[in-house]
Write an enzyme that holds these catalytic residues in place. Structure first.
Site: not given
Length: 378
Positions: A133, A212, A220, A267, A302-303
């Site tokens: 975001a 996130n 791998r 956040d 977005a937060g």
């Protein structure tokens, strides 16, 4: 002022005991077991934990730290204090350098006043591929000299920089941040496992909201998550809101890093404490539905609308941490990240009396900051 808190279940890193606390002039002077030696404020057998420490927070109550608006910032701090956060770092988002300088300068006034514990630049030195975001048009290559401008604008209050280690100039900027006493956090990154280790070797010591805005774990191509989880030099942030990360992955992170390297963060953005609707995060429009904040265009997270009491409670009920472990992750570990664990983050004689009183259901019943009740338990 002297105060005795009696009839408490005191939560410390070592465990829980029935006991009492003595507080004088804003500090804890005694932590006792059993019955208090003198009459005091009875907590009625409720839990008492150290005040929560949130090192990644963009706002709340309609106020947004990235704007630099002081009235909005005060409203956000008040909201989060009611939910037990007694120490809070204000996080900015990617913007033009001049705008970041202006916001940092404005918020530095609130740091001077003790309202905020510092500033965090999340961007603009992050990966376009993992910008989440953040406005991709405003992303920049890392520059130690340019970052010095941001630090100067913050007047000694810049605590953390989130940066993608694979970008040109990133490692030099990490070293510059370290030399200026600013924590380098790796995040919003498309780095390989090896590039992430290079960032840690250069001085990075925090993982911005682990999982996130990072490549997923691969058997791998382990990527940054494996490097950040495994390295003992790194503290990992986790957003435990039921949206950002599945509980199984939270349990995995906590089992590898342990509470001592796990920092619960919110956040949170301006919609925390508010209802569903339309908001902004930096220059981007955000829609909140069912408490989940997502970009209006594209639907990227977005937060959050999270508060630390909910993150704490979920870490016990959904992740399976003990109360002591959850308290370490919500208070002591982030306090250590900020270099403040000698003053806050746990209940111990000599530390500041930042406390949260919790019911059996782990709901906030009272909040104390520096020995004064913000919300007095009844």
């Amino acid at each position: 002022m002297s105060l005795t808190l009696a009839d408490a279940r005191v939560v410390t890193p070592e465990g829980i005991h029935d006991g009492w606390l003595a507080i004088e002039d804003g500090r804890i002077t005694h932590v006792g077991h059993g019955r208090a030696p003198r009459a005091g404020h009875s907590l009625g057998g409720r839990y008492v934990v150290p005040g929560f420490v949130d090192i990644h927070n963009h706002g709340g109550a309609g106020g947004s730290f990235p704007t630099g608006d002081q009235d909005g910032a005060r409203a956000a701090v008040e909201l989060h204090r009611r939910h037990g956060t007694t120490t809070l770092v204000a996080s900015l988002v990617t913007a033009a350098v001049a705008d970041l300088e202006a916001a940092a300068s404005s918020l530095a006034d609130l740091c001077d006043d003790g309202l905020l514990a510092g500033l965090h630049f999340e961007g603009p030195y992050i990966s376009r591929a993992r910008c989440g975001a953040h406005d991709p048009a405003l992303l920049r290559e890392p520059s130690p000299r340019e970052f010095e401008r941001l630090v100067k604008a913050g007047r000694g209050h810049v605590r953390m920089l989130t940066i993608a280690p694979e970008l040109p100039g990133a490692l030099d900027t990490v070293r510059a941040a370290r030399d200026q006493g600013v924590l380098a956090a790796l995040g919003h990154s498309d780095a390989t496992y090896e590039q992430t280790l290079d960032g840690i070797d250069a001085g990075a010591s925090v993982a911005t909201h682990l999982y996130n805005a990072l490549p997923p774990l691969g058997h791998r191509s382990p990527g940054p998550v494996a490097a950040l989880l495994q390295d003992e030099r790194v503290t990992v942030e986790l957003v435990n809101d039921g949206v950002h990360v599945h509980p199984a992955m939270l349990r995995l992170a906590c089992s590898v890093a342990g509470p001592g390297r796990t920092a619960l963060v919110t956040d949170a953005m301006s919609a925390a404490g508010m209802g569903d609707g339309d908001y902004e995060l930096g220059a981007l429009r955000v829609t909140v539905s069912g408490g989940a904040a997502r970009l209006a265009e594209g639907g990227t997270i977005a937060g959050s609308t999270l508060t630390m009491d909910v993150a704490f409670r979920r870490s016990v009920t959904e992740v399976g941490l003990t109360l002591s472990e959850a308290s370490v992750a919500a208070s002591l570990t982030p306090a250590r990240v900020l270099g403040l664990d000698g003053q806050i983050g746990s209940i111990a004689a000599g530390k500041t009396a930042d406390l949260v009183v919790l019911t059996d259901e782990l709901e906030v019943a009272g909040v104390m900051r520096r020995g004064a009740w913000l919300t007095e338990p009844r």
